[in-house]
Design an enzyme around this catalytic site. Structure first.
Site, short mmCIF file in Angstrom:
data_model
loop_
_atom_site.label_atom_id
_atom_site.label_comp_id
_atom_site.label_asym_id
_atom_site.label_seq_id
_atom_site.Cartn_x
_atom_site.Cartn_y
_atom_site.Cartn_z
N HIS A 13 131.61 88.15 12.60
CA HIS A 13 131.70 88.96 11.35
C HIS A 13 132.99 88.69 10.62
O HIS A 13 134.21 88.86 11.10
CB HIS A 13 131.77 90.44 11.67
CG HIS A 13 131.41 91.46 10.49
ND1 HIS A 13 132.45 92.56 10.45
CD2 HIS A 13 130.87 91.61 9.36
CE1 HIS A 13 132.20 92.96 9.33
NE2 HIS A 13 131.13 92.60 8.72
N HIS A 55 136.27 90.66 1.12
CA HIS A 55 135.30 91.80 1.26
C HIS A 55 135.12 92.64 0.11
O HIS A 55 134.13 92.99 -0.48
CB HIS A 55 135.48 92.55 2.45
CG HIS A 55 134.34 93.51 2.95
ND1 HIS A 55 134.73 94.97 2.38
CD2 HIS A 55 133.25 93.65 3.47
CE1 HIS A 55 133.69 95.75 2.67
NE2 HIS A 55 132.84 94.87 3.41
#
Length: 700
Positions: A13, A55
């Site tokens: 991730h 992100h």
């Protein structure tokens, strides 16, 4: 771990966000090092259209910048610190763009790119900026090898629908939040998605069963604890996103009984210009252990790279010795692959060198002597090589002219000259008589593969004697016991590095319909021609190795200075600390490409022009554009080689690429386009050492 007959996927991730600052090069490398099966990153667009790994919508949390990502240019973003917030150890770690991420990850494992929409989707349709992000991500995929091995995901399902309309064949995955009210499975069917990435709390057995029944992969996020993993395994998910791939691997291993190691091992040694690496392979050809040591080199007055011969000998024991000492399983044989065109002169009595290793990187060679120029065509017919490159006999003739002691020692039989591999065998193998193999002997320009010997005729043309060279035996076969410190391992193969790499990636080379691209400091285009040599105008006829069934030949084209050209282009942009594949990635967003002649080590086939140069056409070009022009210039040489192969009806439809630069998707995709062939990258490590081990083990 295998679940339901398939490998359970551990997806890193944001790279490995527990181990390094998320969405940075350090995090991607950490995820790969931890053995992630796939890597996931987040992507947004800068003000000037660069796809940036980030992100959030703003720079505030993970960099020392402030404000929206879309409000800053890439030049500003690229100068920020994206590591200090995580740990002082990563201070100065910069943000990276998608091209850089593709260069790091794509050759090794699949990459998932999550597109972050500006805002929640609405009935008004897709935000134009989000549409631009999707288009830019697709463009990056296409310039690095196409749509295989990449997935686009998003919580903006309308963006995925746009991507599906924009290009066919792209894997799409719906990111599903815990508060999502829409039906993701119905949406997936509507847009042709292949996977769901749901919040782990959504993954009830019923939800997973319904998704699996529709043929969808279910990979929930983000799973970092045993208490989270167990219920998901029971529910039947296909994998998990995790910030710590190594930790999840450990948890998974506890659910499976460890396989007992059994059977014998084979050693492969790759002695290259920058160091020596040894590997141990099992019966399946998988590497079970490896170890490497580096070697220093220097340039002589002519610019050639030379190395201390005894240091090279010692490097074999330093690289391979620890593997022998630590292995609990028997090592039945070893194979040695060596740089092909390097030369050493040593004493017959005790194998002590009297010259350094004169590497194939010969600097600026002297002009071709008239005596050889008149015999150029005859030499090529006899050896398969060209006299316009300073192979071993040319350099040995020069040594004899410079040193009466060397010339006299060779004539009297006190000294012997040969390829580096022959010297290593003479130094390290007990009872070795035939120290050389045909693939290395050919590179002296004094060995006739059709006659399988050093001939008097070739020796006379060079002003040498055939007795100056070592004895030759097939590449595969018992050669005595290789001394590695206190350990002794039977040596069953000796061959050149290109032949070993080709053996590793093509398997039965003599029967292969594919070609090989061996891409390291130089680029080598190899087309197997079976058990018989085949000459193609402008290219080399190379003897790859001789196995138990006889010689294996290939047609070879060479592109010199492949790595050096890319490194020099990177120096123009201040990227001296980056690996060549990451320098090549700087070309991705460049809009222009100047003409660049990047021939720092000469051109190779078919010209063999030896002048060193790096010339950029006049103009005001950005560093990224110079990198792109450099790649175009280097790739043009591959295109010429393909043209010669095609004219001879000898060009395969597919090549398998291996070597350090094979993992540069920006380079390999350009090579594939320019050559007009499919290029498949074999990114498994240490193929040259593995190829030597396979030849030693199997005899072919």
């Amino acid at each position: 771990m295998i679940l339901d007959g398939k490998r359970f996927l551990v997806v890193g991730h944001r790279g490995a966000a527990a181990r390094a600052p998320e969405n940075t090069a350090a995090s991607l490398a950490a995820g790969l090092d931890a053995g992630a099966d796939q890597i996931e990153v987040d992507a947004g667009l800068s003000r000037d259209g660069r796809v940036v790994l980030l992100h959030d919508q703003t720079l505030d949390r993970t960099t020392n910048g402030r404000g929206p990502l879309r409000g800053q240019t890439w030049s500003k973003i690229g100068s920020l610190d994206a590591g200090s917030w995580f740990s002082s150890r990563f201070a100065g770690e910069p943000p990276i763009d998608l091209d850089d991420a593709l260069a790091i990850v794509r050759p090794h494992v699949p990459l998932i790119v999550e597109v972050k929409p500006v805002d929640r989707e609405s009935a008004r349709g897709i935000d134009p900026a989000d549409r631009a992000t999707v288009d830019a991500v697709i463009a990056a995929f296409e310039r690095t090898g196409g749509l295989r091995g990449v997935t686009m995901s998003s919580a903006g399902w309308g963006l995925l629908a746009h991507a599906a309309r924009r290009v066919q064949g792209l894997d799409l995955a719906l990111t599903v939040g815990s508060t999502e009210t829409r039906d993701p499975i119905a949406w997936a069917a509507r847009i042709g998605a292949t996977a769901l990435h749901p919040n782990r709390r959504l993954c009830t057995p019923m939800f997973v069963a319904r998704a699996r029944g529709m043929g969808l992969l279910v990979i929930p996020y983000t799973v970092n604890r045993a208490s989270e993993l167990g219920p998901l395994l029971d529910a039947g998910v296909h994998g998990v996103f995790t910030d710590d791939p190594s930790a999840i691997r450990r948890l998974l291993s506890r659910r499976t009984a460890p396989a007992r190691a059994h059977g014998t091992l084979t050693m492969g040694i790759d002695q290259g210009s920058s160091g020596t690496r040894a590997v141990l392979i099992d019966a399946d050809g998988a590497i079970v252990a490896s170890h490497a040591t580096r070697l220093a080199s220097r340039r002589d007055t002519a610019g050639a790279i030379v190395q201390d011969a005894e240091a090279v000998v010692a490097s074999l024991a330093r690289a391979a010795g620890p593997l022998v000492r630590e292995s609990a399983r028997k090592i039945t044989a070893a194979g040695l692959a060596v740089q092909r065109s390097s030369l050493v002169v040593w004493r017959v009595a005790d194998a002590k060198p009297v010259t350094p290793v004169l590497s194939w990187r010969s600097g600026t060679p002297a002009p071709l002597p008239d005596a050889l120029a008149t015999r150029e065509e005859e030499i090529q017919r006899a050896t398969g090589l060209t006299a316009r490159f300073p192979y071993g006999a040319i350099r040995l003739a020069a040594l004899c002219a410079e040193s009466r002691e060397i010339a006299g020692g060779l004539r009297e039989g006190r000294l012997v000259a040969g390829p580096l591999g022959a010297f290593l065998v003479a130094s390290l193998v007990e009872g070795a008589v035939a120290t050389c193999d045909p693939s290395l002997a050919q590179r002296t320009l004094a060995y006739d593969p059709s006659q399988r010997r050093f001939t008097s005729e070739l020796a006379r043309w060079h002003g040498l004697d055939p007795g100056f060279w070592p004895q030759v035996a097939p590449s595969a076969g018992a050669r005595g016991r290789l001394r590695l410190g206190r350990a002794h391992v039977p040596l069953h193969a000796l061959l050149g590095d290109v032949g070993a790499a080709t053996r590793a990636v093509l398997g039965d080379v003599a029967q292969s319909d594919d070609g090989a691209l061996v891409m390291g400091t130089g680029g080598f285009v190899v087309v197997p021609s079976g058990r018989s040599p085949r000459q193609v105008d402008g290219l080399l006829t190379t003897l790859l190795y001789e196995d138990v069934d006889g010689p294996v030949f290939g047609i070879e084209g060479t592109v010199h200075g492949l790595a050096a050209g890319i490194v020099e282009a990177g120096r123009r942009g201040g990227w001296t600390d980056l690996a060549p594949e990451r320098i090549a990635a700087r070309s991705g967003p460049a809009l222009r490409a100047p003409r660049v002649d990047a021939t720092l080590e000469g051109t190779g086939t078919p010209d063999w022009e030896s002048t060193s140069r790096f010339e950029v056409e006049p103009g005001n070009f950005e560093p990224e554009e110079i990198v792109r022009g450099t790649l175009d210039g280097l790739v043009a040489h591959f295109g010429r080689i393909a043209g010669l192969l095609r004219a001879a009806k000898a060009c395969p439809d597919r090549f398998v690429a291996t070597g350090g630069l094979a993992v540069s998707p920006h380079l390999t995709s350009k090579i594939a386009d320019r050559m007009g062939v499919a290029v498949v990258v074999d990114a498994r490590p240490h193929r040259t050492a593995v190829g030597a081990a396979l030849l030693a083990r199997d005899g072919r």
